[in-house]
Scaffold this motif. Structure first.
Motif, PDB file in Angstrom:
ATOM      1  N   ARG A 192      34.193  20.832  14.691  1.00  0.00           N
ATOM      2  CA  ARG A 192      32.916  20.375  15.239  1.00  0.00           C
ATOM      3  C   ARG A 192      33.209  21.053  16.753  1.00  0.00           C
ATOM      4  O   ARG A 192      32.198  21.395  17.298  1.00  0.00           O
ATOM      5  CB  ARG A 192      32.716  18.862  15.154  1.00  0.00           C
ATOM      6  CG  ARG A 192      32.179  18.349  14.168  1.00  0.00           C
ATOM      7  CD  ARG A 192      31.634  17.134  14.070  1.00  0.00           C
ATOM      8  NE  ARG A 192      32.724  16.160  14.246  1.00  0.00           N
ATOM      9  CZ  ARG A 192      33.016  14.741  14.010  1.00  0.00           C
ATOM     10  NH1 ARG A 192      31.835  13.855  14.116  1.00  0.00           N
ATOM     11  NH2 ARG A 192      34.247  13.994  13.953  1.00  0.00           N
ATOM     12  N   ALA A 193      34.372  21.100  17.368  1.00  0.00           N
ATOM     13  CA  ALA A 193      34.575  21.343  18.620  1.00  0.00           C
ATOM     14  C   ALA A 193      34.364  22.876  18.679  1.00  0.00           C
ATOM     15  O   ALA A 193      33.850  23.437  19.626  1.00  0.00           O
ATOM     16  CB  ALA A 193      36.055  20.944  19.331  1.00  0.00           C
ATOM     17  N   ILE A 194      35.247  23.608  17.637  1.00  0.00           N
ATOM     18  CA  ILE A 194      34.908  24.965  17.706  1.00  0.00           C
ATOM     19  C   ILE A 194      33.320  25.343  17.559  1.00  0.00           C
ATOM     20  O   ILE A 194      32.837  26.499  18.259  1.00  0.00           O
ATOM     21  CB  ILE A 194      35.876  25.569  16.682  1.00  0.00           C
ATOM     22  CG1 ILE A 194      37.447  25.413  16.881  1.00  0.00           C
ATOM     23  CG2 ILE A 194      35.606  26.894  16.239  1.00  0.00           C
ATOM     24  CD1 ILE A 194      38.335  25.840  16.027  1.00  0.00           C
ATOM     25  N   ARG A 212      28.472  27.896  19.590  1.00  0.00           N
ATOM     26  CA  ARG A 212      27.131  28.242  19.989  1.00  0.00           C
ATOM     27  C   ARG A 212      26.720  28.260  21.623  1.00  0.00           C
ATOM     28  O   ARG A 212      25.704  28.422  21.936  1.00  0.00           O
ATOM     29  CB  ARG A 212      26.472  26.672  19.398  1.00  0.00           C
ATOM     30  CG  ARG A 212      26.436  26.649  17.942  1.00  0.00           C
ATOM     31  CD  ARG A 212      25.671  25.486  17.687  1.00  0.00           C
ATOM     32  NE  ARG A 212      25.878  24.355  17.967  1.00  0.00           N
ATOM     33  CZ  ARG A 212      26.810  22.987  17.347  1.00  0.00           C
ATOM     34  NH1 ARG A 212      27.390  23.539  16.198  1.00  0.00           N
ATOM     35  NH2 ARG A 212      27.353  22.329  17.984  1.00  0.00           N
ATOM     36  N   SER A 213      27.822  27.705  22.216  1.00  0.00           N
ATOM     37  CA  SER A 213      27.393  27.822  23.684  1.00  0.00           C
ATOM     38  C   SER A 213      27.630  29.050  24.502  1.00  0.00           C
ATOM     39  O   SER A 213      27.063  29.413  25.462  1.00  0.00           O
ATOM     40  CB  SER A 213      28.273  26.684  24.338  1.00  0.00           C
ATOM     41  OG  SER A 213      29.660  27.237  24.258  1.00  0.00           O
TER      42      SER A 213
END
Length: 57
Positions: A6-8, A13-14
Motif C-alpha cells: 500500500r505504501a509503494i 500515485r503521487s
C-alpha cells in the motif's frame, strides 16, 4: 494487501509520469506555433539526451 504494498502504491500515485508531464507542457501552449515549438523542443531533447541517462532512475 500488505502495508508495504500500500505504501509503494501510494508513492507511485503521487509522482507524475514522463508522459503526463510532457502532455501538461504541450497543453500549456497558447497557439499552434507555440505548440509546434514545444514539440520540437521535446524532440530535440530526446535526440540529444544520451540513452543511458534517459532511462536511468
Amino acid at each position: 494487501m500488505s502495508i508495504l504494498h500500500r505504501a509503494i502504491s501510494a508513492l507511485q500515485r503521487s509522482f507524475q509520469s514522463k508522459e503526463e508531464i510532457e502532455d501538461a507542457y504541450l497543453a500549456g501552449s497558447v497557439d499552434i506555433y507555440d505548440l509546434e515549438r514545444r514539440m520540437r523542443a521535446l524532440d530535440q531533447r530526446d535526440t540529444q539526451e544520451p540513452f543511458h541517462l534517459r532511462h536511468s532512475i
